[in-house]
Motif scaffolding. Structure first.
Motif, PDB file in Angstrom:
ATOM      1  N   SER A   1      22.619  -8.054  -7.044  1.00 42.01           N
ATOM      2  CA  SER A   1      23.353  -9.269  -6.972  1.00 42.01           C
ATOM      3  C   SER A   1      22.623 -10.567  -7.193  1.00 42.01           C
ATOM      4  O   SER A   1      23.053 -11.368  -7.754  1.00 42.01           O
ATOM      5  CB  SER A   1      24.018  -9.263  -5.703  1.00 42.01           C
ATOM      6  N   LEU A   2      21.667 -10.651  -6.322  1.00 44.85           N
ATOM      7  CA  LEU A   2      20.860 -11.833  -6.296  1.00 44.85           C
ATOM      8  C   LEU A   2      20.319 -12.096  -7.845  1.00 44.85           C
ATOM      9  O   LEU A   2      20.050 -13.161  -8.168  1.00 44.85           O
ATOM     10  CB  LEU A   2      19.982 -11.852  -5.089  1.00 44.85           C
ATOM     11  N   TYR A   3      19.593 -10.928  -8.271  1.00 44.35           N
ATOM     12  CA  TYR A   3      18.922 -11.055  -9.701  1.00 44.35           C
ATOM     13  C   TYR A   3      19.998 -11.647 -10.549  1.00 44.35           C
ATOM     14  O   TYR A   3      19.676 -12.578 -11.396  1.00 44.35           O
ATOM     15  CB  TYR A   3      18.400  -9.605  -9.936  1.00 44.35           C
ATOM     16  N   VAL A   4      21.025 -11.026 -10.714  1.00 46.89           N
ATOM     17  CA  VAL A   4      22.067 -11.658 -11.711  1.00 46.89           C
ATOM     18  C   VAL A   4      22.616 -13.135 -11.404  1.00 46.89           C
ATOM     19  O   VAL A   4      22.524 -14.060 -12.140  1.00 46.89           O
ATOM     20  CB  VAL A   4      23.573 -10.808 -11.625  1.00 46.89           C
ATOM     21  N   ASP A   5      22.805 -13.203  -9.986  1.00 41.25           N
ATOM     22  CA  ASP A   5      23.114 -14.892  -9.557  1.00 41.25           C
ATOM     23  C   ASP A   5      21.966 -15.612 -10.117  1.00 41.25           C
ATOM     24  O   ASP A   5      22.109 -16.894 -10.574  1.00 41.25           O
ATOM     25  CB  ASP A   5      23.434 -14.808  -8.334  1.00 41.25           C
ATOM     26  N   THR A   6      20.777 -15.254  -9.991  1.00 40.99           N
ATOM     27  CA  THR A   6      19.470 -16.171 -10.168  1.00 40.99           C
ATOM     28  C   THR A   6      19.308 -16.538 -11.656  1.00 40.99           C
ATOM     29  O   THR A   6      19.257 -17.428 -12.118  1.00 40.99           O
ATOM     30  CB  THR A   6      18.285 -15.800  -9.398  1.00 40.99           C
ATOM     31  N   PHE A   7      19.172 -15.290 -12.393  1.00 44.73           N
ATOM     32  CA  PHE A   7      18.683 -15.356 -13.788  1.00 44.73           C
ATOM     33  C   PHE A   7      19.966 -15.638 -14.911  1.00 44.73           C
ATOM     34  O   PHE A   7      19.544 -15.780 -15.705  1.00 44.73           O
ATOM     35  CB  PHE A   7      18.034 -14.357 -14.225  1.00 44.73           C
ATOM     36  N   ASN A   8      20.982 -15.433 -14.293  1.00 41.11           N
ATOM     37  CA  ASN A   8      22.221 -16.101 -15.102  1.00 41.11           C
ATOM     38  C   ASN A   8      22.446 -17.572 -15.075  1.00 41.11           C
ATOM     39  O   ASN A   8      23.357 -17.868 -15.809  1.00 41.11           O
ATOM     40  CB  ASN A   8      23.436 -15.270 -15.086  1.00 41.11           C
ATOM     41  N   ALA A   9      21.859 -18.219 -14.342  1.00 42.69           N
ATOM     42  CA  ALA A   9      21.954 -19.727 -14.194  1.00 42.69           C
ATOM     43  C   ALA A   9      20.796 -20.444 -14.616  1.00 42.69           C
ATOM     44  O   ALA A   9      19.662 -19.753 -14.965  1.00 42.69           O
ATOM     45  CB  ALA A   9      22.297 -19.985 -12.619  1.00 42.69           C
ATOM     46  N   PRO A  10      21.043 -21.787 -14.655  1.00 39.77           N
ATOM     47  CA  PRO A  10      19.621 -22.742 -15.101  1.00 39.77           C
ATOM     48  C   PRO A  10      18.700 -22.666 -14.215  1.00 39.77           C
ATOM     49  O   PRO A  10      18.804 -22.112 -12.900  1.00 39.77           O
ATOM     50  CB  PRO A  10      20.272 -23.908 -15.072  1.00 39.77           C
ATOM     51  N   PRO A  11      17.341 -22.556 -14.362  1.00 39.64           N
ATOM     52  CA  PRO A  11      16.886 -22.891 -15.888  1.00 39.64           C
ATOM     53  C   PRO A  11      16.987 -21.514 -16.975  1.00 39.64           C
ATOM     54  O   PRO A  11      16.677 -21.647 -18.161  1.00 39.64           O
ATOM     55  CB  PRO A  11      15.803 -23.552 -15.822  1.00 39.64           C
ATOM     56  N   TRP A  12      17.028 -20.278 -16.511  1.00 40.79           N
ATOM     57  CA  TRP A  12      16.837 -19.247 -17.346  1.00 40.79           C
ATOM     58  C   TRP A  12      18.091 -19.046 -18.269  1.00 40.79           C
ATOM     59  O   TRP A  12      18.009 -18.699 -19.342  1.00 40.79           O
ATOM     60  CB  TRP A  12      16.653 -17.837 -16.406  1.00 40.79           C
ATOM     61  N   ASP A  13      19.386 -19.156 -17.736  1.00 36.32           N
ATOM     62  CA  ASP A  13      20.565 -18.895 -18.585  1.00 36.32           C
ATOM     63  C   ASP A  13      20.415 -17.783 -19.203  1.00 36.32           C
ATOM     64  O   ASP A  13      20.915 -17.761 -20.397  1.00 36.32           O
ATOM     65  CB  ASP A  13      20.812 -20.136 -19.565  1.00 36.32           C
ATOM     66  N   GLU A  14      20.346 -16.660 -18.716  1.00 35.24           N
ATOM     67  CA  GLU A  14      20.248 -15.146 -19.152  1.00 35.24           C
ATOM     68  C   GLU A  14      21.558 -14.512 -19.211  1.00 35.24           C
ATOM     69  O   GLU A  14      22.555 -15.155 -18.591  1.00 35.24           O
ATOM     70  CB  GLU A  14      19.022 -14.508 -18.435  1.00 35.24           C
ATOM     71  N   SER A  15      22.048 -13.371 -19.470  1.00 41.62           N
ATOM     72  CA  SER A  15      23.284 -13.085 -19.579  1.00 41.62           C
ATOM     73  C   SER A  15      23.003 -11.288 -18.946  1.00 41.62           C
ATOM     74  O   SER A  15      23.505 -10.649 -19.681  1.00 41.62           O
ATOM     75  CB  SER A  15      23.748 -12.605 -20.802  1.00 41.62           C
ATOM     76  N   TRP A  16      22.673 -11.387 -17.775  1.00 38.46           N
ATOM     77  CA  TRP A  16      22.414  -9.839 -17.165  1.00 38.46           C
ATOM     78  C   TRP A  16      23.796  -9.520 -16.476  1.00 38.46           C
ATOM     79  O   TRP A  16      24.497 -10.431 -15.655  1.00 38.46           O
ATOM     80  CB  TRP A  16      21.401 -10.082 -16.009  1.00 38.46           C
ATOM     81  N   SER A  17      24.192  -8.133 -16.828  1.00 38.04           N
ATOM     82  CA  SER A  17      25.411  -7.537 -16.290  1.00 38.04           C
ATOM     83  C   SER A  17      24.808  -6.890 -15.115  1.00 38.04           C
ATOM     84  O   SER A  17      23.560  -6.559 -15.289  1.00 38.04           O
ATOM     85  CB  SER A  17      25.894  -6.477 -17.320  1.00 38.04           C
ATOM     86  N   PRO A  18      25.661  -6.747 -14.179  1.00 40.30           N
ATOM     87  CA  PRO A  18      25.034  -5.918 -12.967  1.00 40.30           C
ATOM     88  C   PRO A  18      24.548  -4.585 -13.341  1.00 40.30           C
ATOM     89  O   PRO A  18      23.706  -4.139 -12.813  1.00 40.30           O
ATOM     90  CB  PRO A  18      26.526  -5.755 -12.033  1.00 40.30           C
ATOM     91  N   ASP A  19      25.154  -3.868 -14.360  1.00 33.94           N
ATOM     92  CA  ASP A  19      24.697  -2.583 -14.638  1.00 33.94           C
ATOM     93  C   ASP A  19      23.225  -2.720 -15.274  1.00 33.94           C
ATOM     94  O   ASP A  19      22.537  -1.899 -14.892  1.00 33.94           O
ATOM     95  CB  ASP A  19      25.643  -2.060 -15.697  1.00 33.94           C
ATOM     96  N   ASP A  20      23.118  -3.514 -16.049  1.00 32.91           N
ATOM     97  CA  ASP A  20      21.795  -3.618 -16.661  1.00 32.91           C
ATOM     98  C   ASP A  20      20.666  -4.021 -15.614  1.00 32.91           C
ATOM     99  O   ASP A  20      19.849  -3.466 -15.705  1.00 32.91           O
ATOM    100  CB  ASP A  20      21.894  -4.699 -17.841  1.00 32.91           C
ATOM    101  N   ALA A  21      21.199  -5.018 -15.049  1.00 35.88           N
ATOM    102  CA  ALA A  21      20.071  -5.608 -14.002  1.00 35.88           C
ATOM    103  C   ALA A  21      19.888  -4.303 -12.864  1.00 35.88           C
ATOM    104  O   ALA A  21      18.401  -4.079 -12.526  1.00 35.88           O
ATOM    105  CB  ALA A  21      20.719  -6.724 -13.115  1.00 35.88           C
ATOM    106  N   SER A  22      20.934  -3.645 -12.535  1.00 34.09           N
ATOM    107  CA  SER A  22      20.536  -2.340 -11.444  1.00 34.09           C
ATOM    108  C   SER A  22      19.650  -1.485 -12.262  1.00 34.09           C
ATOM    109  O   SER A  22      18.611  -0.741 -11.698  1.00 34.09           O
ATOM    110  CB  SER A  22      21.974  -1.642 -11.301  1.00 34.09           C
ATOM    111  N   LEU A  23      19.912  -1.150 -13.643  1.00 36.52           N
ATOM    112  CA  LEU A  23      18.980  -0.132 -14.248  1.00 36.52           C
ATOM    113  C   LEU A  23      17.472  -0.658 -14.381  1.00 36.52           C
ATOM    114  O   LEU A  23      16.638  -0.009 -14.054  1.00 36.52           O
ATOM    115  CB  LEU A  23      19.524  -0.087 -15.878  1.00 36.52           C
ATOM    116  N   ARG A  24      17.383  -1.977 -14.723  1.00 33.57           N
ATOM    117  CA  ARG A  24      15.915  -2.541 -14.616  1.00 33.57           C
ATOM    118  C   ARG A  24      15.210  -2.533 -13.389  1.00 33.57           C
ATOM    119  O   ARG A  24      14.487  -1.932 -13.208  1.00 33.57           O
ATOM    120  CB  ARG A  24      15.961  -4.075 -15.054  1.00 33.57           C
TER     121      ARG A  24
END
Length: 144
Positions: free
Chosen positions: A15-38
């Protein structure tokens, strides 16, 4: 409070990973499923180590985490930091430094640490302030 990152804390880390890296300055597009797998893959890596930084015991909210693994190089262990993040509202308050210091305490025999991050970014400035430097002889090569 700092604890080991384990399977029980992984959902909070995702949850923290998705919230952090989907926001600026990273602006990535992590889904919870993909972040969980990673993060699950990183945690399952042999000789992985991770730490979680929590709020007070009463609140028990995840403030940040670091995760990576030991790699043997000759007669020494090196540590690759694969992921690290601190809740956006808590950045620049010493929490990341606290996590790195706790990781070094947990792995006292490691003398060589490395990671990959964006050049000329706030993240690279943070790591340089914490004793990291750009590699002199090694570069990152990518293929399409």
């Amino acid at each position: 409070m700092i604890t080991a990152l384990d399977a029980e804390s992984l959902a909070d880390c995702v949850s923290l990973y998705v919230d952090t890296f989907n926001a600026p300055p990273w602006d990535e597009s992590w889904s919870p499923d993909d972040a969980s797998l990673r993060l699950n893959d990183f945690l399952a890596t042999p000789r992985s180590t991770g730490l979680c930084l929590w709020g007070t015991e009463r609140e028990r909210d995840l403030q940040g985490f670091v995760l990576g693994h030991l790699e043997r190089s000759g007669a020494d262990d090196h540590f690759l930091i694969q992921e690290m993040c601190v809740r956006r509202t808590l950045q620049r308050q010493g929490h990341g430094t606290r996590l790195l210091e706790a990781l070094a305490e947990a792995l006292p025999t490691v003398n060589h640490w490395y990671l990959l991050t964006a050049r000329d970014s706030e993240a690279s400035s943070f790591y340089e302030k914490n004793g990291f430097r750009p590699a002199r002889r090694q570069g990152v090569f990518v293929r399409p």
